[in-house]
Design a protein around this motif. Sequence first.
Motif, PDB file in Angstrom:
ATOM      1  N   ARG A 153       0.820  -1.211   0.000  1.00 15.07           N
ATOM      2  CA  ARG A 153       0.000   0.000   0.000  1.00 15.07           C
ATOM      3  C   ARG A 153       0.858   1.267   0.000  1.00 15.07           C
ATOM      4  NH1 ARG A 153      -3.548  -3.272   3.382  1.00 15.07           N
ATOM      5  NH2 ARG A 153      -2.521  -2.527   5.285  1.00 15.07           N
ATOM      6  N   ARG A 154       1.975   1.234   0.740  1.00  9.23           N
ATOM      7  CA  ARG A 154       2.874   2.396   0.747  1.00  9.23           C
ATOM      8  C   ARG A 154       3.433   2.659  -0.649  1.00  9.23           C
ATOM      9  NH1 ARG A 154       5.391   0.097   5.492  1.00  9.23           N
ATOM     10  NH2 ARG A 154       7.274  -0.266   4.235  1.00  9.23           N
ATOM     11  N   ALA A 155       3.888   1.601  -1.301  1.00 10.45           N
ATOM     12  CA  ALA A 155       4.461   1.760  -2.637  1.00 10.45           C
ATOM     13  C   ALA A 155       3.403   2.201  -3.643  1.00 10.45           C
ATOM     14  CB  ALA A 155       5.098   0.445  -3.086  1.00 10.45           C
ATOM     15  N   ALA A 156       2.205   1.620  -3.558  1.00  8.49           N
ATOM     16  CA  ALA A 156       1.131   1.976  -4.487  1.00  8.49           C
ATOM     17  C   ALA A 156       0.725   3.433  -4.329  1.00  8.49           C
ATOM     18  CB  ALA A 156      -0.072   1.057  -4.269  1.00  8.49           C
ATOM     19  N   LEU A 157       0.664   3.899  -3.098  1.00  9.46           N
ATOM     20  CA  LEU A 157       0.289   5.291  -2.845  1.00  9.46           C
ATOM     21  C   LEU A 157       1.332   6.246  -3.407  1.00  9.46           C
ATOM     22  CD1 LEU A 157      -1.630   7.328  -1.525  1.00  9.46           C
ATOM     23  CD2 LEU A 157      -0.363   7.004   0.616  1.00  9.46           C
ATOM     24  N   LEU A 158       2.596   5.908  -3.245  1.00  8.12           N
ATOM     25  CA  LEU A 158       3.659   6.760  -3.768  1.00  8.12           C
ATOM     26  C   LEU A 158       3.666   6.736  -5.297  1.00  8.12           C
ATOM     27  CD1 LEU A 158       5.931   8.603  -2.839  1.00  8.12           C
ATOM     28  CD2 LEU A 158       7.469   6.624  -2.868  1.00  8.12           C
ATOM     29  N   LEU A 159       3.305   5.607  -5.873  1.00  5.81           N
ATOM     30  CA  LEU A 159       3.318   5.472  -7.331  1.00  5.81           C
ATOM     31  C   LEU A 159       2.217   6.289  -7.994  1.00  5.81           C
ATOM     32  CD1 LEU A 159       4.459   4.045  -9.859  1.00  5.81           C
ATOM     33  CD2 LEU A 159       2.897   2.147  -9.374  1.00  5.81           C
ATOM     34  N   THR A 160       1.030   6.274  -7.427  1.00  7.54           N
ATOM     35  CA  THR A 160      -0.116   6.916  -8.092  1.00  7.54           C
ATOM     36  C   THR A 160      -0.616   8.162  -7.385  1.00  7.54           C
ATOM     37  OG1 THR A 160      -1.807   5.650  -6.902  1.00  7.54           O
ATOM     38  CG2 THR A 160      -0.868   4.643  -8.890  1.00  7.54           C
ATOM     39  N   GLY A 161      -0.224   8.349  -6.128  1.00  8.96           N
ATOM     40  CA  GLY A 161      -0.667   9.527  -5.394  1.00  8.96           C
ATOM     41  C   GLY A 161      -2.066   9.427  -4.836  1.00  8.96           C
ATOM     42  N   ARG A 162      -2.667   8.256  -4.925  1.00  9.50           N
ATOM     43  CA  ARG A 162      -4.021   8.086  -4.401  1.00  9.50           C
ATOM     44  C   ARG A 162      -4.183   6.662  -3.876  1.00  9.50           C
ATOM     45  NH1 ARG A 162      -7.771   8.752  -9.666  1.00  9.50           N
ATOM     46  NH2 ARG A 162      -6.321  10.489 -10.034  1.00  9.50           N
ATOM     47  N   ALA A 163      -5.058   6.511  -2.898  1.00  9.41           N
ATOM     48  CA  ALA A 163      -5.357   5.192  -2.340  1.00  9.41           C
ATOM     49  C   ALA A 163      -6.771   4.796  -2.740  1.00  9.41           C
ATOM     50  CB  ALA A 163      -5.223   5.211  -0.821  1.00  9.41           C
ATOM     51  N   TRP A 164      -6.958   3.530  -3.049  1.00  9.38           N
ATOM     52  CA  TRP A 164      -8.295   3.055  -3.409  1.00  9.38           C
ATOM     53  C   TRP A 164      -9.220   3.066  -2.209  1.00  9.38           C
ATOM     54  CZ3 TRP A 164     -11.056   2.722  -7.538  1.00  9.38           C
ATOM     55  CH2 TRP A 164     -12.199   1.919  -7.572  1.00  9.38           C
ATOM     56  N   VAL A 165      -8.702   2.600  -1.056  1.00 12.02           N
ATOM     57  CA  VAL A 165      -9.447   2.640   0.205  1.00 12.02           C
ATOM     58  C   VAL A 165      -8.476   2.985   1.327  1.00 12.02           C
ATOM     59  CG1 VAL A 165     -11.274   1.011  -0.435  1.00 12.02           C
ATOM     60  CG2 VAL A 165      -9.138   0.150   0.544  1.00 12.02           C
ATOM     61  N   ARG A 166      -9.023   3.364   2.483  1.00 15.02           N
ATOM     62  CA  ARG A 166      -8.197   3.608   3.657  1.00 15.02           C
ATOM     63  C   ARG A 166      -7.493   2.311   4.068  1.00 15.02           C
ATOM     64  NH1 ARG A 166     -13.141   4.617   5.526  1.00 15.02           N
ATOM     65  NH2 ARG A 166     -12.755   3.064   7.168  1.00 15.02           N
ATOM     66  N   PRO A 167      -6.316   2.418   4.697  1.00 11.32           N
ATOM     67  CA  PRO A 167      -5.606   1.205   5.129  1.00 11.32           C
ATOM     68  C   PRO A 167      -6.441   0.293   6.017  1.00 11.32           C
ATOM     69  CG  PRO A 167      -4.144   3.093   5.258  1.00 11.32           C
ATOM     70  CD  PRO A 167      -5.517   3.634   4.928  1.00 11.32           C
ATOM     71  N   ASP A 168      -7.286   0.867   6.894  1.00 12.51           N
ATOM     72  CA  ASP A 168      -8.088   0.024   7.787  1.00 12.51           C
ATOM     73  C   ASP A 168      -9.265  -0.630   7.075  1.00 12.51           C
ATOM     74  OD1 ASP A 168      -9.429   2.472   7.469  1.00 12.51           O
ATOM     75  OD2 ASP A 168     -10.414   2.289   9.409  1.00 12.51           O
ATOM     76  N   ALA A 169      -9.494  -0.255   5.817  1.00  8.30           N
ATOM     77  CA  ALA A 169     -10.564  -0.868   5.028  1.00  8.30           C
ATOM     78  C   ALA A 169     -10.001  -1.651   3.850  1.00  8.30           C
ATOM     79  CB  ALA A 169     -11.525   0.210   4.519  1.00  8.30           C
TER      80      ALA A 169
END
Length: 352
Positions: free
Chosen positions: A253-269
């Motif tokens: 999730r850390r790498a994906a967020l840095l790659l695209t600048g957005r998260a699909w869902v919150r980490p707790d979800a």
Amino acid sequence: MTTLTDIPPFPADGYAPLADQIAQILHTQNDVLLIQAEAVVALEACAMSLGRPGASALNIVTSMYGQWFGGWLRRAGADVVDLQAAAGQPIALAAVADALAQGDFDLVALVHAESAYGILNPLPDIAALARAHGALVVVDAVASVGGHALRVDEWGIDLAVIGPQKSLGGQAGTSAIAVSDRAWAAVAPQGEAPSILSLADQRALWLDRGRGALPGTPSAIEFHALHAALARVADEGAAALIARHADTADRARRAALLLTGRAWVRPDAASNLVTAVALPDGISAADVLALAPKDTALSAGVGPAGDRIIRLNHTGPRATPWVIEHDISVLCDVFLKIGLPVDRAAVLEALR
């Protein structure tokens, strides 16, 4: 040398220990049934055993599996209200509370973790709400067992369906159902002929006969595989297995967020088995996969929002940093081919 055609029989006294190992993983004292089929059969058996005419169900839909479960309940004669989440997203707890306040339901059904979109539904809170309204709690935990905490008795789960093919690292040919006393009281009685879709029949033919040989002719190879998978879980430790999935998912999730600048869902979800990489506007999963190596493990989501994400699979034996590093590296290459800016070094460092 043993071949697939001369597998030794699975011992009749070996089934009960498998059920007991599964009960330990699920943190339950409830009965555990072994089902001689992939988990979709166990899920249908639950629906067909509880969904009699006059029964009312709140069916939470966050993927096709929720849709199927609602269909099976209706086929059995139940009155079903489908509570649909936003496409590709977990269900909102407030939506469940509102639905329960507006109806009188005998059961609430949901999927815990969804590999289709890499999401996690708030199972403990939903189970507490359902129990407060007197409803049975039915959970598809196939894609969460071994990857997330799953405390059946503590959370008040009445029916929990699991399969060994995800985080447990096994094969898909067997499954299991943990059944509470409350659920047994609601199960339809035995029919005239035994059915794999009848929990009452499974109880009568195995539990009530002392948990010896399973009825019919079980596939020895599938139960040897289940035994091997559960032995590996025992060697690693269930808590360590969950921690390994959680650690790999956090890195992904850390790498994906840095790659695209957005998260699909919150980490707790988010699921610990699959990370959904939210794609930049104007880029589809089909665009990405068209430029990826043909043997890539990257995949699109499954369902209405599936083309808006790329899934990173870190399930079971794939829940390791080097597997995710390879997949993220492939994704970086594809983004560069598309012409998107990528700081590969920073993205890969996020995996450390």
